[in-house]
Enzyme design. Structure first.
Site, PDB file in Angstrom:
ATOM      1  N   TYR A  85       0.834  -1.218   0.000  1.00 38.22           N
ATOM      2  CA  TYR A  85       0.000   0.000   0.000  1.00 38.22           C
ATOM      3  C   TYR A  85       0.867   1.266   0.000  1.00 38.22           C
ATOM      4  O   TYR A  85       0.622   2.207  -0.767  1.00 38.22           O
ATOM      5  CB  TYR A  85      -0.892  -0.057   1.239  1.00 38.22           C
ATOM      6  CG  TYR A  85      -1.866   1.077   1.412  1.00 38.22           C
ATOM      7  CD1 TYR A  85      -2.981   1.194   0.597  1.00 38.22           C
ATOM      8  CD2 TYR A  85      -1.688   2.015   2.433  1.00 38.22           C
ATOM      9  CE1 TYR A  85      -3.890   2.228   0.781  1.00 38.22           C
ATOM     10  CE2 TYR A  85      -2.590   3.050   2.632  1.00 38.22           C
ATOM     11  CZ  TYR A  85      -3.689   3.149   1.801  1.00 38.22           C
ATOM     12  OH  TYR A  85      -4.589   4.177   1.990  1.00 38.22           O
TER      13      TYR A  85
ATOM     14  N   LYS B 150       0.896   4.045  -2.883  1.00 35.63           N
ATOM     15  CA  LYS B 150       0.504   5.419  -2.543  1.00 35.63           C
ATOM     16  C   LYS B 150       1.664   6.398  -2.723  1.00 35.63           C
ATOM     17  O   LYS B 150       1.442   7.593  -2.950  1.00 35.63           O
ATOM     18  CB  LYS B 150      -0.036   5.482  -1.116  1.00 35.63           C
ATOM     19  CG  LYS B 150      -1.404   4.790  -0.937  1.00 35.63           C
ATOM     20  CD  LYS B 150      -2.467   5.377  -1.835  1.00 35.63           C
ATOM     21  CE  LYS B 150      -3.884   5.084  -1.368  1.00 35.63           C
ATOM     22  NZ  LYS B 150      -4.900   5.509  -2.355  1.00 35.63           N
TER      23      LYS B 150
HETATM   24  N1  LIG Z   1      -9.775   5.933   5.659  1.00 40.86           N
HETATM   25  C1  LIG Z   1      -8.527   6.379   5.811  1.00 40.86           C
HETATM   26  O1  LIG Z   1      -8.056   6.660   6.931  1.00 40.86           O
HETATM   27  C2  LIG Z   1      -7.627   6.554   4.615  1.00 40.86           C
HETATM   28  C3  LIG Z   1      -6.337   7.029   4.825  1.00 40.86           C
HETATM   29  C4  LIG Z   1      -5.497   7.223   3.753  1.00 40.86           C
HETATM   30  C5  LIG Z   1      -5.940   6.957   2.468  1.00 40.86           C
HETATM   31  N2  LIG Z   1      -7.196   6.465   2.274  1.00 40.86           N
HETATM   32  C6  LIG Z   1      -7.598   6.186   0.899  1.00 40.86           C
HETATM   33  O2  LIG Z   1      -8.837   6.790   0.630  1.00 40.86           O
HETATM   34  C7  LIG Z   1      -9.513   6.041  -0.383  1.00 40.86           C
HETATM   35  C8  LIG Z   1     -10.940   5.729   0.065  1.00 40.86           C
HETATM   36  O3  LIG Z   1     -10.884   4.880   1.207  1.00 40.86           O
HETATM   37  P1  LIG Z   1     -12.054   4.816   2.305  1.00 40.86           P
HETATM   38  O4  LIG Z   1     -11.404   4.908   3.622  1.00 40.86           O
HETATM   39  O5  LIG Z   1     -13.158   5.748   1.941  1.00 40.86           O
HETATM   40  O6  LIG Z   1     -12.522   3.298   2.111  1.00 40.86           O
HETATM   41  P2  LIG Z   1     -14.000   2.649   1.952  1.00 40.86           P
HETATM   42  O7  LIG Z   1     -13.786   1.187   1.999  1.00 40.86           O
HETATM   43  O8  LIG Z   1     -14.938   3.275   2.906  1.00 40.86           O
HETATM   44  O9  LIG Z   1     -14.421   3.116   0.487  1.00 40.86           O
HETATM   45  C9  LIG Z   1     -13.690   2.698  -0.642  1.00 40.86           C
HETATM   46  C10 LIG Z   1     -14.641   2.303  -1.742  1.00 40.86           C
HETATM   47  O10 LIG Z   1     -13.836   1.872  -2.860  1.00 40.86           O
HETATM   48  C11 LIG Z   1     -14.457   0.723  -3.417  1.00 40.86           C
HETATM   49  N3  LIG Z   1     -13.466  -0.099  -4.120  1.00 40.86           N
HETATM   50  C12 LIG Z   1     -12.507  -0.890  -3.601  1.00 40.86           C
HETATM   51  N4  LIG Z   1     -11.860  -1.536  -4.570  1.00 40.86           N
HETATM   52  C13 LIG Z   1     -12.423  -1.152  -5.746  1.00 40.86           C
HETATM   53  C14 LIG Z   1     -12.207  -1.482  -7.086  1.00 40.86           C
HETATM   54  N5  LIG Z   1     -11.280  -2.374  -7.446  1.00 40.86           N
HETATM   55  N6  LIG Z   1     -12.972  -0.893  -8.036  1.00 40.86           N
HETATM   56  C15 LIG Z   1     -13.930   0.005  -7.695  1.00 40.86           C
HETATM   57  N7  LIG Z   1     -14.206   0.335  -6.420  1.00 40.86           N
HETATM   58  C16 LIG Z   1     -13.456  -0.233  -5.462  1.00 40.86           C
HETATM   59  C17 LIG Z   1     -15.058  -0.036  -2.243  1.00 40.86           C
HETATM   60  O11 LIG Z   1     -16.081  -0.927  -2.665  1.00 40.86           O
HETATM   61  C18 LIG Z   1     -15.555   1.122  -1.366  1.00 40.86           C
HETATM   62  O12 LIG Z   1     -16.904   1.419  -1.628  1.00 40.86           O
HETATM   63  C19 LIG Z   1      -8.658   4.809  -0.655  1.00 40.86           C
HETATM   64  O13 LIG Z   1      -7.820   5.040  -1.770  1.00 40.86           O
HETATM   65  C20 LIG Z   1      -7.818   4.705   0.610  1.00 40.86           C
HETATM   66  O14 LIG Z   1      -6.608   4.018   0.400  1.00 40.86           O
HETATM   67  C21 LIG Z   1      -8.051   6.264   3.314  1.00 40.86           C
END
Ligand SMILES: NC(=O)c1ccc[n+]([C@@H]2O[C@H](COP(=O)([O-])OP(=O)(O)OC[C@H]3O[C@@H](n4cnc5c(N)ncnc54)[C@H](O)[C@@H]3O)[C@@H](O)[C@H]2O)c1
Length: 276
Positions: free
Chosen positions: A166, A170
């Site tokens: 990851y 990233k």
């Molecule tokens: N939540 C955090 O603290 C955090 C921190 C840093 C980065 N991020 C990044 O933010 C982004 C969103 O994460 P989140 O926390 O909202 O997660 P989440 O799981 O709540 O939402 C992510 C969505 O992406 C969809 N998804 C996953 N794989 C997929 C694919 N192959 N094709 C299409 N859709 C897909 C999932 O079904 C889900 O609905 C991600 O890139 C994650 O790495 C999140």
């Protein structure tokens, strides 16, 4: 006055969490949104919420890692709304292990969803953007500021235990951002990254016994965070708490609004003051 009237936005992974809030936020500013998610139901639920609020949206379900998805996604915006102005590469999940236990499958899956898929989507978007710009110039119109926002993480900036896959993906997305900022400046496209700290979604919910899981493409993956770590945020993060998906979407929207028309190739950390 809505600031994105007439704009067409593509947001991956917008059925849940941060992506959902980004889609709602951009729609509330007047953008027509193509909502993508791996899971059909949540994608349709986001579309429904936008329509009920008086906005405009369609769903384009499917995995961003599927062959042909990128072209289908871009084309759905062209077919439904006539073009493309904003792309937010947000879809993703985590599949953690310390490096000695990380399989090739685990590495590839995470690099594919967080890095290869955004590359393919932006590659598919290029001909559409180029054509729009040519037409605007031929008509003597000003070329509007188009926007790409790629989503990263503080793990991609500082590394994180258990996240070799990851963190590498990233970190890679910031290279893609900077390269496309250079390639697409001539189209008046700004390309930026938002790196999140700790945002409360299903990926980061408290899980004392480690039994929180998500289902992604036929795999059941462990997610969630030890409640002690969540408690520790109170001292590690200057704002003393995790962020909400709405706050995360606020940071993304900054790079989608006309106010950021002269900001490109940047990484904004949305982490409550967390420093890397
Ligand atoms: N939540 C955090 O603290 C955090 C921190 C840093 C980065 N991020 C990044 O933010 C982004 C969103 O994460 P989140 O926390 O909202 O997660 P989440 O799981 O709540 O939402 C992510 C969505 O992406 C969809 N998804 C996953 N794989 C997929 C694919 N192959 N094709 C299409 N859709 C897909 C999932 O079904 C889900 O609905 C991600 O890139 C994650 O790495 C999140």
């Amino acid at each position: 006055m809505a600031k994105l009237n007439g704009k067409i936005a593509l947001v991956t992974g917008s059925g849940r969490g941060i992506g959902r809030e980004v889609a709602l936020k951009l729609a509330s500013e007047g953008a027509s949104v193509v909502v993508n998610d791996l899971d059909h139901e949540p994608a349709h639920e986001t579309v429904q919420a936008i329509l009920e609020a008086g906005g405009s949206a369609i769903a384009c379900s499917g995995s961003v890692v599927e062959d042909g998805f990128a072209e289908r996604f871009v084309q759905s915006g062209v077919d439904a709304f006539g073009g493309l102005d904003i792309v937010v590469n947000n879809a993703g999940y985590t599949w953690d292990s310390v490096v000695q236990k990380m399989t090739d499958e685990q590495w590839d899956a995470i690099i594919d969803v967080h890095l290869k898929a955004p590359f393919r989507i932006l590659r598919a978007a290029q001909p559409v953007i180029s054509q729009q710009v040519k037409a605007e110039r031929a008509a003597g119109e000003a070329v509007p500021g188009r926007k790409v926002v790629n989503i990263s993480s503080v793990a991609g900036l500082g590394g994180n235990v258990g996240q070799a896959n990851y963190a590498s993906a990233k970190a890679g997305i910031t290279g893609l951002t900077k390269t496309l900022a250079k390639e697409w400046g001539r189209y008046n496209v700004t390309v930026n990254t938002v790196a999140f700290g700790f945002i409360l979604t299903r990926l980061t919910e408290a899980s004392a016994d480690g039994d929180s899981t998500i289902d992604v493409e036929g795999r059941t993956l462990q997610v969630g965070v030890n409640p002690e770590l969540l408690e520790g945020l109170k001292t590690a993060v200057p704002l003393g708490r995790a962020g909400t998906p709405e706050e995360a979407a606020g940071a993304v929207s900054l790079f989608c609004l006309p106010e950021s028309d002269y900001v490109s190739a940047q990484t904004l950390i949305c982490g409550g003051g967390l420093m890397i």
